[in-house]
Write a protein that holds these residues in place. Structure first.
Motif, PDB file in Angstrom:
ATOM      1  N   ASN A 197       7.630 103.851   7.313  1.00  0.00           N
ATOM      2  CA  ASN A 197       9.109 104.171   7.703  1.00  0.00           C
ATOM      3  C   ASN A 197       9.729 102.888   7.142  1.00  0.00           C
ATOM      4  OD1 ASN A 197      11.205 105.279   9.355  1.00  0.00           O
ATOM      5  ND2 ASN A 197      11.106 103.546  10.376  1.00  0.00           N
ATOM      6  N   VAL A 198       9.299 101.421   7.449  1.00  0.00           N
ATOM      7  CA  VAL A 198       9.888 100.240   6.772  1.00  0.00           C
ATOM      8  C   VAL A 198      10.172 100.418   5.228  1.00  0.00           C
ATOM      9  CG1 VAL A 198       9.593  97.762   6.447  1.00  0.00           C
ATOM     10  CG2 VAL A 198       9.256  98.985   8.600  1.00  0.00           C
ATOM     11  N   ALA A 199       9.000 100.822   4.755  1.00  0.00           N
ATOM     12  CA  ALA A 199       8.798 100.983   3.267  1.00  0.00           C
ATOM     13  C   ALA A 199       9.883 101.950   2.619  1.00  0.00           C
ATOM     14  CB  ALA A 199       7.591 101.197   2.712  1.00  0.00           C
ATOM     15  N   LEU A 200      10.150 103.052   3.381  1.00  0.00           N
ATOM     16  CA  LEU A 200      11.368 104.134   2.739  1.00  0.00           C
ATOM     17  C   LEU A 200      12.477 103.550   3.116  1.00  0.00           C
ATOM     18  CD1 LEU A 200       9.459 107.357   4.429  1.00  0.00           C
ATOM     19  CD2 LEU A 200       9.625 106.599   2.164  1.00  0.00           C
ATOM     20  N   GLN A 216       9.503  90.546   9.175  1.00  0.00           N
ATOM     21  CA  GLN A 216      10.658  90.718   9.797  1.00  0.00           C
ATOM     22  C   GLN A 216      11.063  92.042  10.084  1.00  0.00           C
ATOM     23  OE1 GLN A 216      10.430  88.513   7.626  1.00  0.00           O
ATOM     24  NE2 GLN A 216      10.403  86.562   8.592  1.00  0.00           N
ATOM     25  N   ALA A 217      11.012  93.094   9.143  1.00  0.00           N
ATOM     26  CA  ALA A 217      11.330  94.303   9.032  1.00  0.00           C
ATOM     27  C   ALA A 217      10.371  95.272   9.830  1.00  0.00           C
ATOM     28  CB  ALA A 217      11.505  94.812   7.594  1.00  0.00           C
ATOM     29  N   PHE A 218       9.273  94.832   9.619  1.00  0.00           N
ATOM     30  CA  PHE A 218       8.035  95.547  10.549  1.00  0.00           C
ATOM     31  C   PHE A 218       8.303  95.327  11.822  1.00  0.00           C
ATOM     32  CE2 PHE A 218       3.795  95.322  12.649  1.00  0.00           C
ATOM     33  CZ  PHE A 218       3.445  96.484  12.320  1.00  0.00           C
ATOM     34  N   TRP A 219       8.382  93.919  12.266  1.00  0.00           N
ATOM     35  CA  TRP A 219       8.604  93.545  13.737  1.00  0.00           C
ATOM     36  C   TRP A 219       9.958  94.506  14.353  1.00  0.00           C
ATOM     37  CZ3 TRP A 219       5.547  92.452  17.264  1.00  0.00           C
ATOM     38  CH2 TRP A 219       6.000  91.727  18.759  1.00  0.00           C
ATOM     39  N   LYS A 220      10.756  94.538  13.781  1.00  0.00           N
ATOM     40  CA  LYS A 220      11.982  95.303  14.047  1.00  0.00           C
ATOM     41  C   LYS A 220      11.878  96.619  14.410  1.00  0.00           C
ATOM     42  CE  LYS A 220      16.801  96.000  12.842  1.00  0.00           C
ATOM     43  NZ  LYS A 220      17.977  95.833  11.755  1.00  0.00           N
ATOM     44  N   MET A 222      10.813 100.274  -0.583  1.00  0.00           N
ATOM     45  CA  MET A 222       9.379  99.982  -0.714  1.00  0.00           C
ATOM     46  C   MET A 222       9.147  98.483  -0.536  1.00  0.00           C
ATOM     47  SD  MET A 222       8.399 103.076  -0.976  1.00  0.00           S
ATOM     48  CE  MET A 222       6.694 102.818  -1.130  1.00  0.00           C
ATOM     49  N   HIS A 223      10.151  97.871   0.120  1.00  0.00           N
ATOM     50  CA  HIS A 223       9.790  96.196   0.080  1.00  0.00           C
ATOM     51  C   HIS A 223       9.593  96.250   1.561  1.00  0.00           C
ATOM     52  CE1 HIS A 223      10.298  92.077  -0.528  1.00  0.00           C
ATOM     53  NE2 HIS A 223      10.844  92.160   0.576  1.00  0.00           N
ATOM     54  N   ILE A 224       8.407  95.578   1.949  1.00  0.00           N
ATOM     55  CA  ILE A 224       8.091  95.388   3.411  1.00  0.00           C
ATOM     56  C   ILE A 224       7.890  94.089   3.836  1.00  0.00           C
ATOM     57  CG2 ILE A 224       5.962  95.593   5.229  1.00  0.00           C
ATOM     58  CD1 ILE A 224       5.329  98.272   3.118  1.00  0.00           C
ATOM     59  N   THR A 225       8.446  93.522   4.840  1.00  0.00           N
ATOM     60  CA  THR A 225       8.323  92.045   5.365  1.00  0.00           C
ATOM     61  C   THR A 225       7.957  92.190   6.880  1.00  0.00           C
ATOM     62  OG1 THR A 225      10.736  92.165   6.259  1.00  0.00           O
ATOM     63  CG2 THR A 225      10.497  91.445   3.707  1.00  0.00           C
TER      64      THR A 225
END
Length: 342
Positions: A25-28, A37-41, A32-35
């Motif tokens: 979901n984060v990548a889409l 911070q984005a994962f935790w959010k 396709m950039h995963i960090t």
């Protein structure tokens, strides 16, 4: 043990399912950039526990309904139920996200007021994929259950095969003792003592999965001594043992059938063709060889279960870790067994 395995598998499955789902979901949504911070959010977003919680509930509900219908052989209805559950999942998600979370928390996955048809079209693939992936759990569960059933079946069969050995051996031994009591009564007490020692081994020491190879060989030696009494010690037997037997274990009562068969159907009183028994242990491999002349005077018209029994036990206990070669030219009977005890 199997139940714990299944529960652990389900926990691992859902953990990976959720983590991979969040990463996708984060990548889409971030080219396709995963960090982190984005994962935790995304991980702490209220939609995440609500969404995956709904997926888990629908999954187990689908598996329950599907399994119930399959068990009743209602295959067409079972297939239709999967399609209905996909529609139910999308509808439930629409109610939770668009009619509850959105208005209450002012957080929207899709615009407020989106038509149900458009929402359904955009989410039906993900719901279908989630439900079909859930069926992996059923496949895994079935594998575990079949493994347990097979093990229980094998254990019961092994117990049955092993239980056959004692009556089979006793039937032959008591016949021998009866003959000995008529021909040489003075030797009968010694024979009974040998039998008592063997019975103690069979009843108390062999009720385990593996026994010391040395104990098994000692048991064979007692059996041979008992048989020699029957023949008034006029037997010709070469019993050769080599290797350190103490360091290895073997399934109990595995070799007795070969030796018993030699006495039952063989001629052990021919000096030119003695009964040859060889036990060699090298690099963790047991090599058991037996050779005897066939005696048609001793032919048992009733038949026996010995070698059929041992072949089946070898299949169950050692599977691909043994080789058994039997030769019978109606004059000489030879059997060669190699077992990997490692």
């Amino acid at each position: 043990m199997a139940r714990k395995k299944i529960i652990l598998t389900h926990i691992v499955f859902w953990t990976l399912f959720i983590l991979l789902g969040i990463i996708m979901n984060v990548a889409l949504h971030n080219n396709m950039h995963i960090t982190w911070q984005a994962f935790w959010k995304d991980f702490t977003d209220p939609f995440t526990p609500i969404g995956y919680g709904r997926t888990i509930v629908v999954c187990y509900l689908s598996l329950y309904i599907f399994g119930l219908l399959i068990s009743r052989k209602k295959y067409a209805i079972a297939a239709a139920s999967v399609i209905l559950m996909i529609g139910f999942d999308v509808s439930l998600r629409f109610l939770i996200e668009q009619k509850f979370v959105g208005p209450v928390f002012d957080k929207w996955q899709f615009p407020d007021g989106i038509a149900f048809g458009q929402y359904f079209a955009e989410n039906v693939f993900f719901s279908a994929m989630g439900i079909f992936i859930c069926f992996l759990l059923k496949i895994i569960d079935d594998m575990y259950r079949n493994e347990v059933i097979e093990k229980e079946k094998n254990a019961m069969e092994l117990q049955f095969l092993k239980s056959q050995i004692n009556p089979h051996f006793l039937f032959n031994t008591f016949n021998n003792l009866y003959g000995l009591s008529l021909s040489d009564p003075q030797k009968t007490p010694d024979a009974i003592l040998k039998l008592s020692e063997m019975m103690r081994y069979m009843l108390y020491e062999s009720n385990v999965e593996k026994v010391s190879l040395q104990k098994e060989v000692t048991y064979l030696q007692h059996m041979i001594s008992l048989q020699e009494l029957r023949y008034d010690d006029q037997t010709y037997i070469n019993f050769d043992i080599s290797g350190n037997l103490e360091n290895y274990s073997i399934a109990p009562l595995l070799l007795i059938s070969f030796v018993e068969n030699a006495f039952k159907h063989g001629d052990v009183m021919d000096k030119k063709e003695p009964l040859i028994i060889s036990i060699k242990l090298k690099d963790g491999k047991l090599v058991f060889n037996l050779r005897n002349k066939i005696s048609y005077k001793n032919k048992d018209h009733v038949g026996g279960i010995g070698l059929q029994n041992v072949k089946r036990r070898l299949d169950l206990l050692y599977h691909n870790s043994y080789e058994l070669d039997i030769k019978n030219d109606n004059v000489i009977f030879e059997s060669s067994l190699t077992v990997n005890l490692n």
